[in-house]
Motif scaffolding. Structure first.
Motif, PDB file in Angstrom:
ATOM      1  N   ALA A   1       6.855   4.044   9.014  1.00 18.48           N
ATOM      2  CA  ALA A   1       6.759   4.683   7.698  1.00 18.48           C
ATOM      3  C   ALA A   1       5.844   3.876   6.793  1.00 18.48           C
ATOM      4  N   PRO A   2       5.119   4.568   5.900  1.00 16.23           N
ATOM      5  CA  PRO A   2       4.254   3.852   4.965  1.00 16.23           C
ATOM      6  C   PRO A   2       5.056   2.931   4.058  1.00 16.23           C
ATOM      7  N   GLN A   3       4.462   1.845   3.661  1.00 18.10           N
ATOM      8  CA  GLN A   3       5.122   0.934   2.737  1.00 18.10           C
ATOM      9  C   GLN A   3       5.249   1.590   1.367  1.00 18.10           C
ATOM     10  N   ASP A   4       6.283   1.225   0.639  1.00 15.11           N
ATOM     11  CA  ASP A   4       6.528   1.793  -0.692  1.00 15.11           C
ATOM     12  C   ASP A   4       5.688   1.082  -1.745  1.00 15.11           C
ATOM     13  N   ALA A   5       4.404   0.973  -1.462  1.00 13.89           N
ATOM     14  CA  ALA A   5       3.497   0.350  -2.432  1.00 13.89           C
ATOM     15  C   ALA A   5       2.072   0.699  -2.055  1.00 13.89           C
ATOM     16  N   LEU A   6       1.217   0.714  -3.040  1.00 12.14           N
ATOM     17  CA  LEU A   6      -0.216   0.851  -2.790  1.00 12.14           C
ATOM     18  C   LEU A   6      -0.780  -0.553  -2.642  1.00 12.14           C
ATOM     19  N   THR A   7      -0.867  -1.023  -1.411  1.00 12.64           N
ATOM     20  CA  THR A   7      -1.313  -2.392  -1.179  1.00 12.64           C
ATOM     21  C   THR A   7      -2.806  -2.469  -0.924  1.00 12.64           C
ATOM     22  N   GLY A   8      -3.511  -1.365  -1.039  1.00 10.45           N
ATOM     23  CA  GLY A   8      -4.958  -1.403  -0.967  1.00 10.45           C
ATOM     24  C   GLY A   8      -5.514  -1.175   0.422  1.00 10.45           C
ATOM     25  N   TRP A   9      -6.812  -1.341   0.497  1.00 12.54           N
ATOM     26  CA  TRP A   9      -7.517  -1.032   1.739  1.00 12.54           C
ATOM     27  C   TRP A   9      -7.177  -1.994   2.861  1.00 12.54           C
ATOM     28  N   ASP A  10      -6.859  -3.227   2.551  1.00 11.62           N
ATOM     29  CA  ASP A  10      -6.588  -4.195   3.608  1.00 11.62           C
ATOM     30  C   ASP A  10      -5.122  -4.141   4.028  1.00 11.62           C
ATOM     31  N   ASP A  11      -4.678  -2.938   4.359  1.00  9.84           N
ATOM     32  CA  ASP A  11      -3.292  -2.694   4.732  1.00  9.84           C
ATOM     33  C   ASP A  11      -3.284  -1.863   6.009  1.00  9.84           C
ATOM     34  N   LYS A  12      -2.513  -2.273   6.993  1.00  6.31           N
ATOM     35  CA  LYS A  12      -2.512  -1.621   8.305  1.00  6.31           C
ATOM     36  C   LYS A  12      -2.138  -0.148   8.216  1.00  6.31           C
ATOM     37  N   ASP A  13      -1.084   0.165   7.472  1.00  7.15           N
ATOM     38  CA  ASP A  13      -0.645   1.558   7.393  1.00  7.15           C
ATOM     39  C   ASP A  13      -1.711   2.438   6.753  1.00  7.15           C
ATOM     40  N   ASN A  14      -2.329   1.907   5.713  1.00  7.88           N
ATOM     41  CA  ASN A  14      -3.384   2.685   5.065  1.00  7.88           C
ATOM     42  C   ASN A  14      -4.560   2.897   6.019  1.00  7.88           C
ATOM     43  N   ALA A  15      -4.958   1.853   6.745  1.00  7.04           N
ATOM     44  CA  ALA A  15      -6.074   1.970   7.684  1.00  7.04           C
ATOM     45  C   ALA A  15      -5.783   3.003   8.759  1.00  7.04           C
ATOM     46  N   GLU A  16      -4.574   2.983   9.296  1.00 10.39           N
ATOM     47  CA  GLU A  16      -4.204   3.954  10.331  1.00 10.39           C
ATOM     48  C   GLU A  16      -4.220   5.376   9.774  1.00 10.39           C
ATOM     49  N   ALA A  17      -3.704   5.556   8.557  1.00 12.25           N
ATOM     50  CA  ALA A  17      -3.692   6.883   7.942  1.00 12.25           C
ATOM     51  C   ALA A  17      -5.107   7.374   7.673  1.00 12.25           C
ATOM     52  N   TYR A  18      -5.960   6.473   7.233  1.00 10.33           N
ATOM     53  CA  TYR A  18      -7.347   6.841   6.947  1.00 10.33           C
ATOM     54  C   TYR A  18      -8.056   7.298   8.217  1.00 10.33           C
ATOM     55  N   VAL A  19      -7.919   6.543   9.286  1.00  9.69           N
ATOM     56  CA  VAL A  19      -8.594   6.891  10.534  1.00  9.69           C
ATOM     57  C   VAL A  19      -8.033   8.198  11.104  1.00  9.69           C
ATOM     58  N   ALA A  20      -6.729   8.403  10.987  1.00  3.28           N
ATOM     59  CA  ALA A  20      -6.146   9.668  11.440  1.00  3.28           C
ATOM     60  C   ALA A  20      -6.757  10.842  10.684  1.00  3.28           C
ATOM     61  N   PHE A  21      -7.005  10.651   9.383  1.00  2.00           N
ATOM     62  CA  PHE A  21      -7.639  11.706   8.593  1.00  2.00           C
ATOM     63  C   PHE A  21      -9.053  11.975   9.099  1.00  2.00           C
ATOM     64  N   THR A  22      -9.830  10.934   9.357  1.00  2.24           N
ATOM     65  CA  THR A  22     -11.209  11.139   9.790  1.00  2.24           C
ATOM     66  C   THR A  22     -11.283  11.825  11.149  1.00  2.24           C
ATOM     67  N   ARG A  23     -10.265  11.650  11.982  1.00  2.00           N
ATOM     68  CA  ARG A  23     -10.255  12.319  13.285  1.00  2.00           C
ATOM     69  C   ARG A  23      -9.944  13.808  13.157  1.00  2.00           C
ATOM     70  N   THR A  24      -9.153  14.150  12.148  1.00  2.85           N
ATOM     71  CA  THR A  24      -8.641  15.513  12.039  1.00  2.85           C
ATOM     72  C   THR A  24      -9.462  16.392  11.117  1.00  2.85           C
ATOM     73  N   HIS A  25     -10.042  15.795  10.078  1.00  2.00           N
ATOM     74  CA  HIS A  25     -10.720  16.567   9.034  1.00  2.00           C
ATOM     75  C   HIS A  25     -12.185  16.156   8.943  1.00  2.00           C
ATOM     76  N   PRO A  26     -13.059  17.069   8.555  1.00  2.00           N
ATOM     77  CA  PRO A  26     -14.505  16.829   8.657  1.00  2.00           C
ATOM     78  C   PRO A  26     -15.141  16.076   7.503  1.00  2.00           C
ATOM     79  N   MET A  27     -14.428  15.801   6.419  1.00  2.00           N
ATOM     80  CA  MET A  27     -15.082  15.331   5.204  1.00  2.00           C
ATOM     81  C   MET A  27     -15.949  14.103   5.431  1.00  2.00           C
ATOM     82  N   TYR A  28     -15.388  13.012   5.946  1.00  2.00           N
ATOM     83  CA  TYR A  28     -16.157  11.785   6.086  1.00  2.00           C
ATOM     84  C   TYR A  28     -17.216  11.903   7.176  1.00  2.00           C
ATOM     85  N   ASN A  29     -16.904  12.623   8.247  1.00  2.00           N
ATOM     86  CA  ASN A  29     -17.899  12.804   9.292  1.00  2.00           C
ATOM     87  C   ASN A  29     -19.093  13.601   8.778  1.00  2.00           C
TER      88      ASN A  29
END
Length: 282
Positions: free
Chosen positions: A2-30
């Motif tokens: 589960a995501p941490q109950d805080a916005l810990t910024g870009w250097d956070d494992k959960d955020n990085a995993e969520a970001y990459v999952a988004f780029t795989r599924t949705h076309p915006m960044y690609n």
């Protein structure tokens, strides 16, 4: 996990995993990465920098355009994003440097780079320092290609007005937070100037010795479902203030999203800038 109950910024494992999952599924960044990379004239490039490269979405687009002999260097300050990138993007032509964009010139030789590409991040940096560093590493005639979100640049593509059919998901999130949690949205000062308009960009680039050779306001079309997925990434979750946990933000997001139609078209405006180091620079 589960995501941490805080916005810990870009250097956070959960955020990085969520970001990459988004780029795989949705076309915006690609899509935006391909657009920027195509403007770089990379067919004969030997060395290209993906600045603020995150987990490598833009590097992937660059690698698809450069010749086999070329090298691509992805520079980002987030070790978490790059660790995910190394795991999901393996190419012998790609190397990773963990450093702030402002320190680019400390890691790449002067006058060695054919193009620097920066997708969706330049307004988060000290642009004066970044532009100076880019000017140092570019070869004469080398290109610097980046985009600025419409809100930061103070631009709007016409499609924003012709396609819009109702309130944005961000607006609905603030309405739900106010209704259900007593949240007071920050006041909007209509007289507030955009953070990084083209006039400022042009002036700062010129101060660094770079000339603007092209600009365009583009429109990225998506859906309300894609917007919801993007706002599920911890660093983008809203409301940004108010002391909400990530779980609470997701509850608010779900309630706001329920007021929309998933396939409703959304439009995001971008100011795309192409700059160049003059060929006659001494």
């Amino acid at each position: 996990m589960a995501p941490q109950d805080a916005l810990t910024g870009w250097d956070d494992k959960d955020n990085a995993e969520a970001y990459v999952a988004f780029t795989r599924t949705h076309p915006m960044y690609n899509a935006t990465s391909r657009d920027l990379a195509c403007r770089g004239e990379l067919i004969d490039a030997d060395l290209v920098v993906d600045l603020c490269g995150g987990a490598g979405a833009t590097a992937r687009a660059i690698l698809g355009l450069v010749p086999d002999r070329a090298r691509v260097v992805s520079v980002d300050s987030s070790g978490a994003m790059q660790r995910v990138g190394r795991r999901t993007l393996s190419d012998p032509r790609l190397s990773w440097i963990t450093a702030p964009a402002e320190q680019l010139a400390e890691h790449v030789p002067d006058s060695s780079v054919d193009a620097v590409v920066c997708n969706s991040a330049i307004w988060k940096t000290d642009t004066l320092a970044v532009f100076a560093g880019v000017a140092r590493v570019l070869r004469p005639g080398g290109r610097f290609i980046f985009n600025i979100g419409g809100g930061f640049a103070g631009v709007h593509h016409p499609d924003e007005h012709t396609v819009r059919t109702g309130p944005s998901l961000n607006t609905l999130i603030h309405q739900v937070a106010a209704r259900d949690h007593g949240y007071t949205p920050p006041s909007k000062n209509k007289g507030t100037a955009p953070k990084l308009p083209l006039k400022t960009v042009t002036t700062e680039l010129a101060a660094a010795g770079l000339a603007v050779v092209g600009t365009e306001v583009t429109a990225q079309h998506g859906t309300m479902a894609e917007k919801k997925a993007w706002l599920s990434i911890p660093v983008f979750a809203r409301p940004a203030g108010g002391g909400f946990t990530h779980a609470q933000r997701m509850e608010i997001l779900d309630a706001a999203y329920a007021l929309t139609t998933p396939d409703t078209v959304t439009v995001t405006s971008w100011l795309v800038v192409v700059a160049q180091r003059p060929t006659d620079r001494s």
